[in-house]
Design an enzyme around this catalytic site. Sequence first.
Site, PDB file in Angstrom:
ATOM      1  N   LYS A   4      13.454 -20.277   1.995  1.00  0.00           N
ATOM      2  CA  LYS A   4      14.004 -20.398   0.644  1.00  0.00           C
ATOM      3  C   LYS A   4      14.712 -21.732   0.401  1.00  0.00           C
ATOM      4  CE  LYS A   4      14.519 -15.426  -0.072  1.00  0.00           C
ATOM      5  NZ  LYS A   4      15.437 -14.316  -0.427  1.00  0.00           N
ATOM      6  N   TYR A  24      15.336  -3.724   2.769  1.00  0.00           N
ATOM      7  CA  TYR A  24      14.810  -2.547   2.072  1.00  0.00           C
ATOM      8  C   TYR A  24      13.808  -1.771   2.916  1.00  0.00           C
ATOM      9  CZ  TYR A  24      11.273  -6.128   1.297  1.00  0.00           C
ATOM     10  OH  TYR A  24      10.368  -7.138   1.484  1.00  0.00           O
ATOM     11  N   GLY A  44      19.266 -18.414   2.743  1.00  0.00           N
ATOM     12  CA  GLY A  44      19.184 -18.620   1.301  1.00  0.00           C
ATOM     13  C   GLY A  44      19.702 -17.448   0.498  1.00  0.00           C
ATOM     14  N   ASN A 100      13.351 -18.889  -4.526  1.00  0.00           N
ATOM     15  CA  ASN A 100      12.476 -17.821  -4.046  1.00  0.00           C
ATOM     16  C   ASN A 100      11.238 -17.638  -4.912  1.00  0.00           C
ATOM     17  OD1 ASN A 100      13.771 -16.445  -6.287  1.00  0.00           O
ATOM     18  ND2 ASN A 100      13.057 -14.536  -5.381  1.00  0.00           N
TER      19      ASN A 100
END
Length: 418
Positions: free
Chosen positions: A57, A196, A120, A78
Amino acid sequence: MEYGLIGAKLGHSYSRQIHNKAGGYAYELKALPTEADARAFLQARAFKAINVTIPYKKLVMEYCDVIDPAAKAIGAVNTVVQRDGRLYGYNTDYAGFAWLARRHGIDFAGRTVLVLGTGGTCATVTAVCKDAGAKAVLPVSRRGGKGTLTYDQAAQCKDAEIIVNTSPAGMFPNVGECLLDISGLPKLKAVLDVVYNPFRTELLLRAEDRGIPAYCGFEMLVAQAAYASELFTGTKMDKEAFIRTTSRDLKRDLSNVSLIGMPGCGKSTVGEGLARALNKPYVDLDEWIEQHAGMPIPDIFAREGEAAFRRYEADALAEVSKRGGQVIACGGGVVKTPGNTRMLRQNGPVLWVRRPVEFLAMGGRPLSTGREALRKMEAEREPAYRAAADAVVDNTSTLTNAVNAARAAFEKTFDYTR
């Protein structure tokens, strides 16, 4: 590749599924394991628009002809869009993380925030927290350094009120990793993890154990993708509706649902019916153990004893629970081994199937030696079942009723009105 995601490792990514929901373009994943690979890809400019993830990033900014002021201030990009041969860099993670915090009522104003990681995404999260009026934002890394705490120092930060993990710690396939001990943080009010996959990292599970609100980064992923999709296509969408619907539907599809309960309570039968109802693959953990051990479970007990079986069981669960989108029926004693419940909870809800001792099946179960033994077992295990379960499913009526109850309990997990 016209549209897609680049990063060093992408085995954990759900970005393709999300962008496919947005529609209008084909989205691919392109793993670039080394910096040299990333630089060669960016120099070639053989794409229309891309998302960028760990660890590129900051590197990608070197190749952007124009960088959005907000992304430049953050120091991370991103999303990159090519227009007329020029690369434009944006940061949609900012909007994604802000959406996640807003969705769950996280107020950074006047708070002390620990941000784990220094990449990032750390810069992005720091910017969101500061813009929202945080009292202090303290970065945390393994080595520490100027202006940065070590994890040991962070564990002693008594003023910490919110933690945000931006590091890959605990991310698939290295599930279970957690670098911060939160037990000594008396003012802690909320924990967010941009990871996630799995949905509940060890950090989030530790927070839940203490009754602290804890949220994973899946909604952030969907939200940033919605903002990126608008940049890709130049077309506005109803982002609020897209984020809510896509987060719910995809998480539902990707989540496991695990069944626990006494031996003979009907976990396998209910599990098979639930798998059909949810259109998910079914995994019987005992069958998985038998296949990999090369012998029936009664033989494992007879030849090696219960302790050996519990090791087989924990190893099987560690492998099976990493994957998502399954219905998993567990053995009755799965809750006896410390850590098993955490593995079950990391990727979806756990349902406790209950049936009176008088109706429990007994055949072929090494520990089901009689009704009195089962009553004693139930008394011993009930607290563990209760602690592990997100919901209880009654199995005293028909199989159809039990499956319907299990499905309703699973679906409630994704009810956005709660």
